[in-house]
Structures are given as C-alpha cells and as structure tokens.
Design a protein around this motif. Structure first.
Motif, mmCIF file in Angstrom:
data_model
loop_
_atom_site.group_PDB
_atom_site.id
_atom_site.type_symbol
_atom_site.label_atom_id
_atom_site.label_comp_id
_atom_site.label_asym_id
_atom_site.label_seq_id
_atom_site.Cartn_x
_atom_site.Cartn_y
_atom_site.Cartn_z
ATOM 1 N N THR A 500 -25.341 -13.952 24.273
ATOM 2 C CA THR A 500 -26.232 -14.781 23.464
ATOM 3 C C THR A 500 -27.509 -14.040 23.062
ATOM 4 O OG1 THR A 500 -27.273 -15.654 25.481
ATOM 5 C CG2 THR A 500 -25.415 -16.900 24.566
ATOM 6 N N ARG A 501 -27.771 -12.893 23.717
ATOM 7 C CA ARG A 501 -29.000 -12.151 23.411
ATOM 8 C C ARG A 501 -28.737 -10.654 23.530
ATOM 9 N NH1 ARG A 501 -34.524 -13.199 23.226
ATOM 10 N NH2 ARG A 501 -34.176 -15.361 23.853
ATOM 11 N N CYS A 628 -26.975 -9.285 13.936
ATOM 12 C CA CYS A 628 -27.093 -10.015 15.208
ATOM 13 C C CYS A 628 -27.577 -11.437 14.969
ATOM 14 C CB CYS A 628 -28.049 -9.288 16.153
ATOM 15 S SG CYS A 628 -27.374 -7.809 16.922
ATOM 16 N N LEU A 633 -27.037 -14.324 17.549
ATOM 17 C CA LEU A 633 -27.567 -13.615 18.708
ATOM 18 C C LEU A 633 -29.082 -13.482 18.605
ATOM 19 C CD1 LEU A 633 -25.004 -10.684 19.000
ATOM 20 C CD2 LEU A 633 -25.318 -12.499 20.668
#
Length: 789
Positions: A500-501, A628, A633
């Motif tokens: 998620t990051r 991203c 993200l």
C-alpha cells in the motif's frame, strides 16, 4: 528393540555392539552407528531420537574418507565453490542421508555448537545446506567431518555438477519415455484386435494369444518406464508422507495385476493398453514439467555460459592466455572489441560501450570510461580495454546473482507451503474416496467395483494440484531476473501485490547517486585544496555516493586514524593529531537552512568548510511516482539528509510524504508506525544506513549500485538501477498470484467434477487417464504464460 537404535537395520547374529545412553542400554548394528549415537547424545541432542519421523541410512565414514576431507582446505580447490569476505567463508553443500525434518534440526544444532560457525541452514527438500564459518577458528575439513560424525555425508555443491545431473536425468527420461511410447503403440495395435464390438467372431484362442502378447509388451513399461513413480511413492511412504505418485503407482499396479490375473485365468477384461499409455502420458507430463522448470531457470543457469574460459593476462609487458577462474585482484587483462569480459574489474585504459543485458536485462549498451567498473560476462562492444581485476570470479556479480537466485528458489513462500500441505491432505482424501467407492460398488455390482475404483484413483490424481504453485513461482522468478529484478527471498512475490506504500531513500535511489561538487565555501582560514583533501581522506574507503564526489581530491600523504562512521550523520577521524568531522548540517551545523545538498567539514575549533553538492534526479523517478499514485500506492521519502535538497526532490517528484533527517532507528520506527496502521510497505534503498530498514520492511529492494550490506539486507535487487522495474515486479507478482489462483481453481474444479462422474461409473479408466494428463499439461501451459509478460 529388534533393530539398531540409530539406523533401525536388523542386528547381526551374535552382535555385541551396545552402549548405555541416557541411562538405558541401546543395541547397534555396527561401531559406526554406535559412534554417531554417542556423539549425538554427548552434544546434548538426544531429543533428535524422540522427534525423528524416519531413520537415517547406516552410518560410518571410514578414517580414510575423513582424511581425504583435508583436501578441501586448499585455497586452489576452494576457489571454485567457496565465497570469502574478510575472514568469513560461505559454501553450499550437498547433504547425503537426509530423511526428515529432524535430520535438518540435528545438523543445524550440532554444527552451530562448533566454534567459528556463524550460519548453518539445511533444506531437506533440495538436500542442500548453506554454511558460513570463520576461517580463523575452524576449517572446512573439520566441518565436513562434523557432518560425518553424526552420520551424514556433506560435499560442496557445484553448479556444473547440477548441469551434468540434469542432462543425465533428461537422457533417463527420454529412454523411459521411448520404451513406454514404443510399447504403448505395440500394445494398442494388439489390443485393437481384442475389441469385441469390432471383431465379434474372433477365435477365443487367438484372443488369449493376443492377451499374452500384450502382457509381455507391457512388462518393460511396468518394470522400467514406470520405475520413477514407484520410487517416489515408496520414498513418501517410508517417510510417512503421502505424495502424488502414490495414487499413480497404485493405479498402474492395480490395473496391471488385474489384467495379469484376467490373462492367466482367461476371464474378465485386460487393460494393458491403458496401463502402457498411462505411463507414457505421465512420463510425457513429467518431462514437459521438467523442461518447463528448466526453461524457467535458464536465465540464471545460463549466466555461467556467458563467462569466457580464457582471459588475456598481461605479464611483464607481454600477455598470455590463462583460465578466467584463476584471475586474482590486481592483475591486468586485455579485452578486444566484441569479446566477453572475463572478470569484474575497473577500466584503466580505453573507453567503450558495454552490453550488460545478461546482467541487467537492458539491451542498450552503456558507455564506460577509465575508472568505471565492468563485470564478468558482459560484452565489450567498441574499443580495446585494459582492465584491473577487482574480484575473483567466485565473488563476481554474476556469481552473486547465481547464489541469490538459488537461495530464492529454495525459499518457499507461504502459498507454496500451503499448496504442499493441501496436496498431502488431498492425497489422503483421494485414497479414502477410492476405498469408499470400491466398498459401495462391491455391494452394487462386484464385477465393476475394481474398474470403477481404478477410474476414481486415476481421474482424481492430484498431479495438477501439486504443480499449480511451484511451476508458476519458478516461471515468475525467472521472468523477473530476465527483466532486471533479482529475487533473493521468495516472499517478495507474496508481498508485492499487497503493498500500500512505497518508501524510498533519496540519495542514490531517487537521485542518480553520482554526486558532484558544485561549490566550496570556507568560513575560516583553511585553503580550498586542503579542505578537499581532508574531506577525501575522511571519505576514503566509503561506498556512499557522496564519498565519490571527493575521490578526485585525495592526497596519499594524509593519513586518517581512529576513523569512525556515525550512521546517518557522517564520519570522523584523527588527522595529524586533530579530530576532524565530515557530515550533515544537522550534526555539524545545527539550525542551518540549506536549500541545497550540503556537507560540512569541522574540527575542534569549529566549522571549517561547507561543500555544496549536486545530485540530479533519475530520469524515470517522476514517472515511477506518478504510476505509483495511479495504482493507489502512497509514497514516502525517508532520508537522512536534513537539507533543503530533500524538500526539492519531494516537491519535484510529487511524493506524498517526506521524512528527512532520519537516522536508521527513525526509519525503522516509521515502518513500524505504518505497519501499526495496517499498511504494507515496500522499501527501496542503497546505502549502509538503509540496511536496518531494508531488513525490517515487509519487502525491500536494493539498487544494483548500492553498498554490499544494503544488497545483503534486501529481499530483491534492481540489477539495472532502473526504478521502473519495481512496477514490472509488482505487475508480474500480481499476475503470478492470478495464475496460481487459476491453476488451483482448475485443478480443484476438475477433481470436483470428475470425482462423482468416475465414482458413478461414467468415466472409464482410459478416459480418466487422458483427463488427468490433460489437466497437468493445462496447469503447466498456464504457468508458462508468465514468461511472456
């Protein structure tokens, strides 16, 4: 106890080998087993005998064999298989005699007690071990003898031996396949005459003759071609494990024995053609599976073929051809245009373009000038070069890739472990369902019971289920390597789709890491040349990108004592009796607002110089951040730089969050903070100070140009320093996840559909055989689609 306490073999008549272990008298079949058992007990490892699930082979390495192990201590022999860093050495070993998880536990516990052993990892699946030791405290021969003392044979694992083993296995499979194919065709021709619907008036005596002919034609198939399936099934039973070869072997043996009975008694049906064709199709499926796995791993296996056998070594103004593997650091080699570079090294004469596609996956040649590194296996495109060798071939980047890839393929992600467990339970359920089917049909129609049971056994064989995960993972790992992403730990493929990051270091990661000096400010009386020389001396030996900016100003006359790295801040040392420090503004000039990337030089009297540096952004960085964000993200820059340069980079790229002036502990705390919020973080870095956070992230990537400690701490390495390959890795991991789900859905769906059909008598044995084989081939073909992403 009726057998040997250690190996379980029968005790010879009149045997007198006994020993009192843990207060009880134990019998042994030979002095070798007695010595091994006493060693295990004396080392405090007696629980091995309580938890083992199978017995090891008969023990006993003779003294002459132990003496031969001393040859492995010779440096000339070790250079082919031992990796050396300082005083630590590492080797991959092939282990003979492994039979269960308790064996791995025993070896790891026993070896870890030996002074000097820093790491021992045993993989029971591959029957290999990874061993690291301190050469100052122990020797390889001593460690190999330690394996023998507890009943196992350990030898260095050599990749070329793996190639020979593979070629031998291919020849064996082809021979078995050929026998099964030819026999199947002959049996089918003879069996064709036995079909009553086609030839109702055939003479009974002729029918019986054809049955005997079919029997003898089937014997080579059952006795030779199908032997691998029996061996694997027996190995599983011996180790109290159910594998997919068990139902396969039972099906073939049941059908063959029933057909032999029908032939001898001249009653019932014979299925020689089904048995022969079943073995042929199974072998075909196994051979295609083996080839698919081989093709999937050829990317790294073939790296060794890129390295030339010979190199042109300079010797006193002349040159001679020597074996490339004998090159040592400091030697000078010449490389002609179009030739392959034989070793890792630095160019000392000549400028050229180098094709590094075999390492990075990037097919455009890159320019290389004097002072820049080149790598073994890459191709010199344009001009002649003189290269100073920097590392032995065993330590070269290509060798590191091979070792890392091998470790990744041995490491199983959670989905693979789950698949293995599911397959074992599925085999047990299949055998119970087959037994239940047979018992029910005995009551309904005893004449059909056996053949319906056989159809269930064949049709539901979990071959496709057991292939669903490993084939997809092998192909995906290979495709990533070909695309410039070296996976070192298999859990990366599990984690990437869940991310998620994305968390990035700044210098050397989002920026090029080719830091150049832009300006020097001198608040004191120190001369500029002297300031640069002092900075270069303090940075000598450092792999950080900032250190390279000062290398041209090095002065060999300046000696640094008591050098100390202050992680995340800088470096200090004693020069001519005075303490000098070089580092960040947050450390040496607190409160300063630097909009540029700045490094400060200070001594006991205070600040002496301010160096303004320039580090351009990578061309692909902005596109990576944009994509991203498009994929949902979040992005973070986590950097130890406290200057305004960090804000500039974050603003120019549009990064979601910036954490600057962060120490390694701060970076690790940030990841834990994110994990506490339920986020899955991917970390990308390159420096020594990134090592803790790379090791602590859910998944991590190191840049190819990063420090060795960063690459060793990361889960994967970007071989070409192209950040866009992160997106390829994530896309491929997601595709692999989908393919695994598709494979499982197909394998389970097929079995759920065919089971009731076979159990109710609607699927004949020959059709079940075709369906099972087709199911496996579909799974393999679906997995191979990943290689085209």
């Amino acid at each position: 106890m009726s057998g040997c306490f250690h190996c379980g073999e029968p005790l010879p008549a009149g045997n007198g080998f006994t020993a009192t272990l843990e207060g009880e008298s134990r019998p042994f079949c030979c002095p070798g087993c007695q010595a091994v058992a006493e060693t295990i007990i004396d080392c405090g490892l007696g629980s091995y005998y309580q938890h083992r699930t199978s017995t090891p082979p008969k023990a006993g390495a003779v003294p002459e064999e132990l003496r031969r192990l001393q040859h492995y201590d010779l440096d000339d022999i070790q250079q082919d298989f031992v990796l050396e860093r300082d005083h630590l050495r590492e080797v991959q070993l092939s282990i003979g005699g492994l039979s269960c998880a308790a064996c791995a536990w025993l070896i790891e516990r026993h070896l870890s007690q030996i002074p000097g052993v820093t790491l021992i990892q045993v993989n029971t699946t591959t029957e290999r071990a990874r061993l690291c030791w301190d050469e100052r405290q122990t020797r390889l021969s001593t460690l190999l003898a330690a394996f023998a003392h507890i009943g196992y044979q350990a030898r260095p694992f050599l990749p070329h031996q793996q190639e020979l083993d593979y070629n031998r296995e291919v020849k064996s499979y082809l021979l078995r396949l050929g026998v099964a194919g030819i026999a199947s065709m002959q049996v089918m021709m003879v069996g064709f005459a036995l079909y009553e619907d086609l030839f109702p008036d055939i003479d009974p005596g002729l029918v019986q003759l054809f049955r005997w002919v079919s029997l003898w034609l089937s014997v080579p198939v059952m006795a030779y071609s199908a032997l691998p399936f029996y061996r694997n099934a027996w190995r599983g039973l011996r180790n109290r494990a159910l594998n997919m070869d068990l139902p396969v072997s039972l099906a073939m043996l049941f059908a063959f024995v029933a057909s032999v009975y029908a032939t001898v008694t001249a009653t019932g049906e014979v299925y020689y053609e089904c048995v022969s064709m079943f073995a042929f199709l199974l072998l075909t499926g196994r051979f295609l599976e083996m080839r698919a796995k081989r093709r999937a791993s050829e990317t790294t296996a073939n790296l060794t073929h890129h390295i030339p056998m010979l190199a042109r070594l300079e010797t006193g103004g002349d040159e001679q051809e020597v074996a490339a593997k004998t090159l040592m650091p400091g030697q000078i080699v010449r490389v002609s245009p179009g030739a392959v570079i034989p070793a890792d090294g630095d160019i000392i004469e000549g400028s050229t373009s180098v094709d590094e596609s075999m390492l990075t996956g990037e097919h455009l040649p890159v320019s290389r000038r004097p002072g820049e590194p080149v790598f073994a296996g890459t191709t010199n495109v344009e001009s002649p070069l003189r290269i100073c060798v920097s590392r032995r071939l065993a330590d070269a980047r290509v060798s590191e890739i091979l070792r890392a890839q091998d470790d990744a393929l041995q490491d199983k992600p959670k989905v693979a472990v789950l698949a293995d467990q599911l397959s074992r339970y599925f085999v047990a359920a299949l055998l119970l369902a087959t037994l239940a089917t047979w018992l029910v049909w005995l009551q309904l129609d005893a004449d059909r019971a056996f053949w319906i049971m056989l159809s269930v056994l064949v049709a539901t064989c979990p071959c496709a289920l057991s292939l669903a995960t490993p084939t997809a993972l092998t192909v995906a790992t290979s495709r990533l390597t070909r695309g410039g992403v070296l996976v070192r730990r298999a859990h990366v493929l599990d984690t990437l789709p869940k991310a998620t990051r994305m968390v990035f270091d700044k210098t050397g990661t989002l920026t090029r890491g080719k830091v150049a000096l832009a300006k020097v400010s001198l608040p004191g009386a120190l001369a500029e040349q002297r300031a640069l020389a002092l900075a270069a001396a303090l940075e000598s030996g450092s792999e950080h990108p900032i250190a390279h900016a000062f290398l041209p100003y090095a002065d060999a006359a300046i000696r640094v004592g008591q050098r100390q790295n202050h992680i995340g801040r800088g470096v200090s040392g004693q020069i001519e009796g005075q303490t000098w420090c070089l580092g960040s503004g947050a450390w040496l000039n607190p409160g300063a607002e630097d909009r540029d990337l700045c490094v400060y030089l200070a001594n006991e009297q205070g600040l002496q110089a301010r160096f303004t540096l320039n580090d351009p952004l990578r061309d692909e960085a902005a596109e990576l951040i944009r994509q991203c964000h498009a994929q949902g993200l979040k992005t973070t820059i986590l950097t130890g730089d406290g200057s305004g340069q960090a804000e500039y980079v974050a603003g120019a790229l549009g990064v979601s969050e910036l954490r600057k002036n962060a120490t390694p502990d701060d970076k690790l705390a940030y990841l834990r903070e994110c994990a506490g919020r339920g986020e899955v973080c991917l970390m990308v870095g390159d420096g020594i100070n990134d090592a803790p956070v790379l090791a602590g992230a859910h998944a991590s990537f190191a840049m190819a140009g990063g420090t060795d400690i960063a690459k060793n701490s990361a889960d994967a390495i970007l071989l070409g320093d192209d950040l866009r390959r992160l997106l390829l890795a994530r896309r491929l991991a997601a595709a692999a996840r989908r393919v695994i789900k598709q494979n499982f859905s197909w394998a389970l769906g097929y079995n759920l559909i065919v089971l009731p059909l076979a159990a109710t008598g609607h699927v004949s044995p020959w059709f079940a055989m075709l369906g099972m084989s087709a199911s496996s081939l579909i799974v393999i073909s679906n997995s191979l689609r990943l290689s085209r992403i």
